[in-house]
Structure formats: C-alpha cells, structure tokens
Design a protein around this motif. Structure first.
Motif, mmCIF file in Angstrom:
data_model
loop_
_atom_site.group_PDB
_atom_site.id
_atom_site.type_symbol
_atom_site.label_atom_id
_atom_site.label_comp_id
_atom_site.label_asym_id
_atom_site.label_seq_id
_atom_site.Cartn_x
_atom_site.Cartn_y
_atom_site.Cartn_z
ATOM 1 N N ILE A 156 0.824 -1.207 0.000
ATOM 2 C CA ILE A 156 0.000 0.000 0.000
ATOM 3 C C ILE A 156 0.863 1.265 0.000
ATOM 4 C CG2 ILE A 156 -0.292 0.059 2.517
ATOM 5 C CD1 ILE A 156 -3.226 0.916 1.962
ATOM 6 N N VAL A 157 2.012 1.225 0.685
ATOM 7 C CA VAL A 157 2.930 2.362 0.681
ATOM 8 C C VAL A 157 3.504 2.576 -0.712
ATOM 9 C CG1 VAL A 157 5.166 3.193 1.533
ATOM 10 C CG2 VAL A 157 3.505 2.213 3.128
ATOM 11 N N ALA A 158 3.907 1.488 -1.352
ATOM 12 C CA ALA A 158 4.461 1.593 -2.701
ATOM 13 C C ALA A 158 3.421 2.127 -3.684
ATOM 14 C CB ALA A 158 4.972 0.233 -3.154
ATOM 15 N N PHE A 159 2.180 1.698 -3.520
ATOM 16 C CA PHE A 159 1.119 2.140 -4.433
ATOM 17 C C PHE A 159 0.803 3.622 -4.245
ATOM 18 C CE2 PHE A 159 -3.345 3.058 -5.279
ATOM 19 C CZ PHE A 159 -3.488 2.592 -6.585
ATOM 20 N N LEU A 160 0.667 4.048 -2.992
ATOM 21 C CA LEU A 160 0.270 5.426 -2.723
ATOM 22 C C LEU A 160 1.433 6.404 -2.793
ATOM 23 C CD1 LEU A 160 -2.184 4.787 0.260
ATOM 24 C CD2 LEU A 160 -2.800 5.386 -2.088
ATOM 25 N N ILE A 173 -7.109 5.430 1.088
ATOM 26 C CA ILE A 173 -7.584 4.068 1.334
ATOM 27 C C ILE A 173 -8.622 3.684 0.285
ATOM 28 C CG2 ILE A 173 -8.722 2.545 2.982
ATOM 29 C CD1 ILE A 173 -5.892 3.422 3.803
ATOM 30 N N LYS A 174 -9.536 4.579 -0.012
ATOM 31 C CA LYS A 174 -10.576 4.288 -1.010
ATOM 32 C C LYS A 174 -9.954 4.089 -2.394
ATOM 33 C CE LYS A 174 -14.353 6.859 -0.591
ATOM 34 N NZ LYS A 174 -15.196 8.062 -0.343
ATOM 35 N N ARG A 175 -8.952 4.890 -2.723
ATOM 36 C CA ARG A 175 -8.297 4.761 -4.040
ATOM 37 C C ARG A 175 -7.586 3.418 -4.150
ATOM 38 N NH1 ARG A 175 -3.258 6.780 -6.174
ATOM 39 N NH2 ARG A 175 -2.820 7.890 -4.228
ATOM 40 N N PHE A 201 -3.273 -2.651 5.881
ATOM 41 C CA PHE A 201 -2.427 -3.633 5.198
ATOM 42 C C PHE A 201 -3.304 -4.675 4.519
ATOM 43 C CE2 PHE A 201 -3.031 -5.366 9.465
ATOM 44 C CZ PHE A 201 -3.228 -6.731 9.258
ATOM 45 N N VAL A 202 -2.768 -5.279 3.481
ATOM 46 C CA VAL A 202 -3.483 -6.328 2.756
ATOM 47 C C VAL A 202 -3.292 -7.647 3.487
ATOM 48 C CG1 VAL A 202 -3.639 -7.616 0.587
ATOM 49 C CG2 VAL A 202 -3.241 -5.137 0.551
ATOM 50 N N ASP A 203 -4.396 -8.358 3.724
ATOM 51 C CA ASP A 203 -4.333 -9.666 4.391
ATOM 52 C C ASP A 203 -3.676 -10.676 3.453
ATOM 53 O OD1 ASP A 203 -4.775 -12.136 5.559
ATOM 54 O OD2 ASP A 203 -6.829 -11.694 6.151
ATOM 55 N N PRO A 204 -2.467 -11.173 3.791
ATOM 56 C CA PRO A 204 -1.781 -12.095 2.885
ATOM 57 C C PRO A 204 -2.347 -13.508 2.906
ATOM 58 C CG PRO A 204 -0.477 -11.792 4.865
ATOM 59 C CD PRO A 204 -1.657 -10.872 4.982
ATOM 60 N N ALA A 252 6.587 -7.182 7.416
ATOM 61 C CA ALA A 252 7.103 -5.960 6.798
ATOM 62 C C ALA A 252 6.092 -5.358 5.836
ATOM 63 C CB ALA A 252 8.416 -6.253 6.074
ATOM 64 N N GLN A 253 5.405 -6.208 5.086
ATOM 65 C CA GLN A 253 4.416 -5.711 4.140
ATOM 66 C C GLN A 253 3.191 -5.128 4.842
ATOM 67 O OE1 GLN A 253 3.986 -9.196 1.637
ATOM 68 N NE2 GLN A 253 5.378 -8.350 0.096
ATOM 69 N N ALA A 254 3.036 -5.442 6.113
ATOM 70 C CA ALA A 254 1.965 -4.846 6.916
ATOM 71 C C ALA A 254 2.441 -3.611 7.672
ATOM 72 C CB ALA A 254 1.415 -5.874 7.901
ATOM 73 N N GLY A 255 3.677 -3.189 7.408
ATOM 74 C CA GLY A 255 4.197 -1.974 8.029
ATOM 75 C C GLY A 255 5.176 -2.211 9.153
ATOM 76 N N GLY A 256 5.488 -3.466 9.486
ATOM 77 C CA GLY A 256 6.429 -3.757 10.559
ATOM 78 C C GLY A 256 7.846 -3.377 10.180
ATOM 79 N N ARG A 257 8.519 -2.669 11.085
ATOM 80 C CA ARG A 257 9.911 -2.259 10.861
ATOM 81 C C ARG A 257 10.810 -3.262 11.578
ATOM 82 N NH1 ARG A 257 12.256 1.295 7.957
ATOM 83 N NH2 ARG A 257 13.197 2.531 9.611
ATOM 84 N N ILE A 258 11.279 -4.263 10.842
ATOM 85 C CA ILE A 258 12.021 -5.374 11.428
ATOM 86 C C ILE A 258 13.523 -5.101 11.410
ATOM 87 C CG2 ILE A 258 12.642 -7.802 11.093
ATOM 88 C CD1 ILE A 258 9.798 -8.291 10.151
#
Length: 499
Positions: A11-15, A27-29, A99-102, A193-199
């Motif tokens: 979602i970060v990459a898209f927006l 979010i709607k977009r 985040f997108v549910d994987p 990470a794809q859900a925003g976790g900074r690992i």
C-alpha cells in the motif's frame, strides 16, 4: 533512496507516501485500484489478541460510511472491566495501519481500530489509548519522547524430520539444515514488513528439542525502535501473522513463556530509548547517561508490579527462575543477561570497525549513539503489548520524579552473574520479582496510584487486571508443578496459545 521507495509494503508503494500521511481518500483509491472486496476492522482485546470484524463492500457509499463512522462492538465481551449494562463501544479505523491480508483468498484490506465511548470520546480504559496517554504524559513531564521495540520469541512445532538434528538447547543463530524453520521465519518477516512492521532481524534462538515425534524450534523476530504506539501495533500484528503463517504451513506456533522444564522459555524483551529532537539521550560521552539512569530507577522501583502487565498467566512464572537467562531479581547491568534491565552492547567504542573489517573502505562517520537502548527482560508474550509498554513508560516517567533517581540506579547496578555461587551474598541483598500472578496483583494494587496518576491507567482497568490475575489462584502453583511433569504438561496445555 527514501523510505517510500524501499518500503516493502504494497500500500505504501502504491500510494507513494508514508503511512502517517494516509487519508481516507487514499484508502478508497487503493481499494478500488486493487479490487479489494472485503475490509476487516481489527483491534486488540483485553487478552492482547487481535479480534476481527468483517465487512463486504456493498457499494462506495457504504465503504465511505464504515471508514468514517466505524461500527459498534460489545465491549464487555472484549474487556473484563466493562459492564454489560453499558458495553456498547465504537471502533474507528486508523488509516495509517492499513495492510493487505496475505492469507485471505478474497482480496481483503485490514485496518487497526481505536475504541470510543458513547459520547464519541476515546475509551479511557482501552489498551491502545492507555499507551497514548502514557507517552503524552511522559513527554509533557520530561520533554522527551518514549520509543520502544520488542524481541518476539516463539516456538515452531512440526513433525521431526530426523535429519541434521540440532544440538539440544544450542540453537542460537543456527543455520540450515540444523535449523529447520529459517524459510518459514523469512516468510513471516516479509508478511510483517508488508503490513508496516519495521524489522531489525530474525534468527533461530537457543531453545530446541524433540518430544513425541515432534521438533520444537525456538525463533525470534526483533524490531527497530519507534514511537511506542507504533511498536505495539507492529508486535500485535506480528503475532497474528506468525500464527496464520503457521496455520498455512501446518505448523503449530506458540508464544507461551514456558512449555517444558529445563528448556528455554520465550520472552518478549522490550527495548526502550528516550529521544529529544531526533537525538538519542541514552548515552553521554560514550557511557550510559543520567537521563537513562533516571528511567532505569523508575523501572527498579516499579519492577514488582510491572509483572502484572508483562507476565499474565501462571506459566509466566515458570520462566522467571534462576539459570534460564530470565531475571529473578531487581537489578540492572551492562551486557548482563542475568539482570532485570540490561544495557546492551552499544557501539560506543572509539575504533572504526567497518574499516578494520574492510580495509579498502573509506572511514565511516556513522553516528552510532542512536542505536543505544535499555532492555527490560522480564516480560513475555502473555502480555497485552499496549498495556505493557504503557506500564514501562509510566515507570520511566516515575524515575524522573525521584529526587534520588540516579542514586537508586547506582545502588541497583550489578556487573556480575548474580546466580553464580560466589555472588550468593549479593543476591540476598536484591529484591525478588513476584513468583505468581496473584503476588503480582497484590503488588500492582500497592503501587496503583503511580499508574493511575495523570489519568494514564483507569481505576477500572487496574481493578480488572488485578482481579484477573488473582483468579488464577496460583500462589503456590510454581512449587507444586516444577517437580510434577504431568501437572506441568496440563498447565502448559491450558495456556499454550496465550497472548
């Protein structure tokens, strides 16, 4: 590269913007462009585990409605301290957490939510808002920002492949093929990470053994420090991700603090640092600062009751025993894993290690002061992470209120392994951590005024947590089960999927 360009979050990459800047329109977009058919509201209940409310997107007007108004939920089913007669709460999504549910077969977007009461005000006793209040009070009193991160330990359990067996209790940083679940851990890390976790990193941990045809392998995922509310979000999502990944692969996963006698238990060590204008205040002239010592002093004073937030079922206290790299006494030290609060090795040396390891490299000028933290080692994943971090934040703020805070820290400093025989005299001078949920509840009630100060913890929440802990009726349980394998197994089974 900037943060957006290297971020692995879809979602970060898209927006093409950081999470903190997400809006409802964003979010709607994203939902429209990605063909999202379902939206999940998620929120941590009193047990710290994520709960889910599913929505199907009937039309654009309904999407706007739920993103704006949220929905009603039954608070009495989520929190023990909310009465059924006044239990209706609102849950409102926080766009920055999307985040997108994987794991969903149908395209699904998840958002963490905040709780609000009937008047549309933040629910005073919600875990997430309690942490926000703790951080706000800390900043107001000290002028500093409270940041945190966690080390999330867990066991993966699967049929024993009977090849390349790892050495019992020697699994620390082991590699394949002796470590079996490295690829599984990496898939979990990517999903987090794809859900925003900074690992920060992941690795295999000390614990490993075989039992009844199953291999038990301990792993860890450690995060980078950030504002405490974000750190709590990330840990809560991470547990959800790891469990779901286990279900997908047919593995069992447990964050339980102890699963058998004589094997490494799983903790949830919390690292903290205090920041001002983007600069870490934990060091001064390369050594631990008085600022850090004041925070440590607060944790030393409130250590007896912090267990009420960080160790929330009877198996927690089977882990807090000597000789298991888990603390038992109230003290702190440098690079010392036998103490309650550890100051980890902090890159304070005067040499350029990078250039020494790579002679052709130019001299580096990296400011390593930002990396210094202090680590609370008693908590485990039975905790509600939001309340645990709020309690630690309160403790650190309390340390700044002590006129003799630096002296308190100096008096509780040790630089030896306190469990060695030659240090028995020193050990007797140190206060002990509680040995049961019930004992932790007693100590919480004695120190409750500190947690309730400035309205951080509500009175109802303190009463509710104490009542839950006392209900375990476990004052003598540790002594009874330690030498009773059958009783231990039953206890472990009861709390196997805690937190």
């Amino acid at each position: 590269m900037n943060t957006v360009e290297i971020n692995t979050t879809d979602i970060v990459a898209f927006l093409k913007k950081p999470r903190a800047a997400f809006t409802k329109a964003d979010i709607k977009r994203f939902i429209k462009a990605q063909g999202i058919r379902h939206v999940n509201f998620m929120y941590a209940g009193g047990d710290g585990r994520l709960k889910t409310l599913n929505f199907i997107l009937n039309d654009e007007a309904y999407l706007d409605e739920i993103l704006t108004c949220g929905e009603r939920v039954d608070g009495s089913s989520l929190f023990s301290y909310i009465e059924a007669s006044s239990s209706d709460l609102y849950v409102i999504p926080r766009y920055a957490t999307a985040f997108v549910d994987p794991f969903a077969e149908l395209p699904t977007l998840c958002l963490l939510c905040s709780f609000f009461n009937k008047d549309g005000e933040p629910l005073e006793s919600s875990p997430e808002y309690t942490l926000k209040k703790a951080c706000a009070a800390f900043k107001k009193d000290t002028g500093l920002e409270f940041q945190a991160m966690g080390e999330l330990e867990y066991y993966v359990i699967a049929p024993d492949p009977k090849c390349f067996p790892a050495k019992d209790q020697k699994g620390y940083h082991e590699s394949a093929p002796f470590a079996k679940f490295g690829e599984f851990r990496q898939k979990c890390m990517l999903a987090i990470a794809q859900a925003g976790g900074r690992i920060k990193y992941g690795h295999s941990e000390v614990g490993n053994f075989t039992q009844d045809g199953l291999v038990y392998e301990q792993n860890e995922v450690e995060f980078l420090p950030c504002d405490a509310p974000d750190a709590a979000n990330q840990l809560t999502i991470a547990k959800w991700m790891i469990r779901n990944m286990g279900a997908k692969y047919g593995y069992d996963v447990t964050f339980a603090p102890k699963i058998t006698v004589g094997k490494a238990g799983s903790g949830l060590h919390i690292h903290m640092r205090l920041m001002k204008n983007g600069a870490n205040q934990m060091l001064k002239n390369g050594v631990i600062s008085d600022t850090a010592k004041r925070a440590i002093a607060g944790m030393m004073k409130l250590a007896p009751s912090i267990t009420a937030f960080g160790n929330m079922n009877p198996t927690s206290y089977l882990r807090l025993v000597p000789h298991q790299e888990a603390p038992t006494n109230v003290c702190w030290g440098d690079r010392n894993r036998s103490v309650l609060v550890r100051v980890p090795l902090g890159w304070a040396g005067k040499t350029d290690m990078c250039k020494q390891a790579n002679p052709k490299e130019m001299a580096s000028k990296y400011d390593t002061h930002q990396k210094q933290t202090v680590e609370m080692r008693s908590p485990d994943a039975s905790a509600n992470v939001y309340l645990l971090m709020a309690a630690l934040c309160v403790a650190c703020r309390y340390g700044f209120s002590l006129k003799d805070g630096v002296k308190v820290a100096n008096d509780t400093y040790v630089n030896v392994n306190i469990h060695k025989a030659e240090n028995a005299k020193l050990l007797k001078t140190l206060d002990c951590l509680p040995d049961s949920c019930a004992a932790s509840a007693d100590l919480l009630l004695k120190q409750r005024a500190i947690y309730e100060e400035k309205g951080v913890f509500s009175k109802a929440m303190i009463d509710g947590i104490a009542a839950e802990l006392k209900a375990f009726d476990d004052r003598t349980l540790r002594a009874k089960v330690t030498k009773n394998a059958k009783a231990m197994a039953e206890l472990v089974k009861t709390y196997f999927h805690c937190g």
